[in-house]
Write a protein that holds these residues in place. Structure first.
Motif, PDB file in Angstrom:
ATOM      1  N   ILE A 168       0.178  50.105  -3.830  1.00  0.00           N
ATOM      2  CA  ILE A 168      -1.046  50.369  -4.585  1.00  0.00           C
ATOM      3  C   ILE A 168      -1.095  49.495  -5.837  1.00  0.00           C
ATOM      4  O   ILE A 168      -0.101  49.386  -6.557  1.00  0.00           O
ATOM      5  N   ASN A 180      -4.807  50.836 -10.318  1.00  0.00           N
ATOM      6  CA  ASN A 180      -5.141  52.112  -9.679  1.00  0.00           C
ATOM      7  C   ASN A 180      -4.085  53.168  -9.967  1.00  0.00           C
ATOM      8  O   ASN A 180      -4.385  54.362 -10.046  1.00  0.00           O
ATOM      9  N   THR A 203      -3.422  59.604  -6.316  1.00  0.00           N
ATOM     10  CA  THR A 203      -3.523  58.172  -6.578  1.00  0.00           C
ATOM     11  C   THR A 203      -3.741  57.389  -5.290  1.00  0.00           C
ATOM     12  O   THR A 203      -4.527  56.436  -5.248  1.00  0.00           O
ATOM     13  N   SER A 225      -7.106  55.142  -4.713  1.00  0.00           N
ATOM     14  CA  SER A 225      -6.972  53.711  -4.416  1.00  0.00           C
ATOM     15  C   SER A 225      -7.629  53.380  -3.080  1.00  0.00           C
ATOM     16  O   SER A 225      -8.333  52.360  -2.946  1.00  0.00           O
ATOM     17  N   ILE A 270     -11.440  53.527  -3.473  1.00  0.00           N
ATOM     18  CA  ILE A 270     -11.941  52.326  -4.139  1.00  0.00           C
ATOM     19  C   ILE A 270     -12.043  51.174  -3.139  1.00  0.00           C
ATOM     20  O   ILE A 270     -13.023  50.430  -3.109  1.00  0.00           O
ATOM     21  N   ILE A 310     -13.555  56.628 -12.900  1.00  0.00           N
ATOM     22  CA  ILE A 310     -13.436  55.589 -11.871  1.00  0.00           C
ATOM     23  C   ILE A 310     -14.547  54.564 -12.019  1.00  0.00           C
ATOM     24  O   ILE A 310     -14.309  53.353 -11.944  1.00  0.00           O
ATOM     25  N   THR A 319     -13.862  50.637 -12.691  1.00  0.00           N
ATOM     26  CA  THR A 319     -14.039  49.759 -11.533  1.00  0.00           C
ATOM     27  C   THR A 319     -15.479  49.311 -11.303  1.00  0.00           C
ATOM     28  O   THR A 319     -15.713  48.362 -10.541  1.00  0.00           O
TER      29      THR A 319
END
Length: 277
Positions: free
Chosen positions: A66, A70, A98, A102, A105, A140, A144
């Motif tokens: 990862i 993230n 997590t 990840s 995303i 988030i 991102t």
């Protein structure tokens, strides 16, 4: 602090002044570092204390797969959730949470969004966790630029729910544990394999079974209406379909409750994933 284990250039396991283990994250914090050397504390961006020795290998695997950004985002969301929910989530939650964030995303960046058939139930049964996730989604988006939908909020909320199970009745904990074990054995026997219990796919699989088991024991199951998708999956993944039918038979015989259509879909996807990677 002293380096104990290097995970990657941006993450390591260290011992603090009291001999307690901590995961440290920071850009280049572990570059060319070896066990026994001193940590450059100016590079530390986040600290995370580990409570159990057996989590070290899981952390190592996660850090190797990862992106560091993230990992830090997952830690910040977990810390926010503990404050909002006034609780201490179990350490496994950080790994599962997590990993999910990840993966989400990555999916959203490709335009791949998954419908959450249990979103209504999540909002209904776990309103505090759901409200907390709405804040997580804003974090988030800020980091991102990706705006995730309510379906994803429902998925993440269940990670919080699962992380708060320390106080549940021992009888239910034992029942959930037995169901997870039994279903795992059914899958391994059907495929004639031994699942890799240190893999992230296995962790995802067990997390789903745990959520399912608790909903089943609490009679919170719901059934969607997507027979076309179920038919497609049964054709696309015939071995997983046959395996899930065995799981359905086990649940009918043990609890008198059949798998719903939605759970058939989820189980087929999870079984196929954990057994083919």
């Amino acid at each position: 602090m002293i380096v104990k284990t290097v995970f990657n250039n941006n993450a390591l396991l260290a011992l603090d002044e009291d001999g307690q283990e901590m995961v440290l994250l920071g850009k280049g914090i572990a570059f060319q570092k070896k066990a026994g050397q001193t940590v450059d504390e100016e590079r530390v961006e986040k600290k995370y204390r580990i409570d159990a020795e057996d989590l070290n290998e899981k952390f190592r695997r996660m850090f190797s797969e990862i992106p560091a950004a993230n990992l830090i985002l997952g830690m910040e969301i977990l810390e926010m959730a503990e404050k909002e929910l006034h609780t201490r989530l179990n350490r496994e939650t950080y790994i599962g949470l997590t990993d999910h964030i990840s993966y989400a995303i990555e999916r959203y960046s490709k335009g791949e969004k998954i419908r959450n058939a249990l979103l209504f139930e999540t909002r209904k049964f776990y309103p505090d966790e759901y409200r907390t996730v709405r804040k997580a989604l804003k974090m988030i988006q800020h980091e991102t630029g990706i705006r995730m939908e309510d379906d994803e909020a429902g998925f993440i909320a269940m990670h919080f729910v699962n992380g708060m199970q320390q106080g549940e009745a021992m009888q239910q904990t034992m029942a959930v544990t037995k169901m997870v074990s039994d279903i795992q054995h059914i899958v391994e026997y059907h495929y004639q394999i031994k699942l890799d219990e240190s893999s992230l796919n296995y962790m995802r699989f067990v997390t789903h079974i745990s959520y399912f088991a608790r909903r089943l024991l609490n009679r919170e199951l719901s059934d969607g209406d997507d027979p076309e998708l179920l038919a497609q999956l049964s054709t696309r993944y015939p071995q997983a379909w046959a395996c899930v039918k065995k799981i359905d038979r086990y649940l009918r015989e043990l609890h008198g409750i059949p798998l719903t259509q939605d759970e058939y879909i989820y189980f087929i996807l999870h079984v196929n994933r954990v057994c083919t990677r």
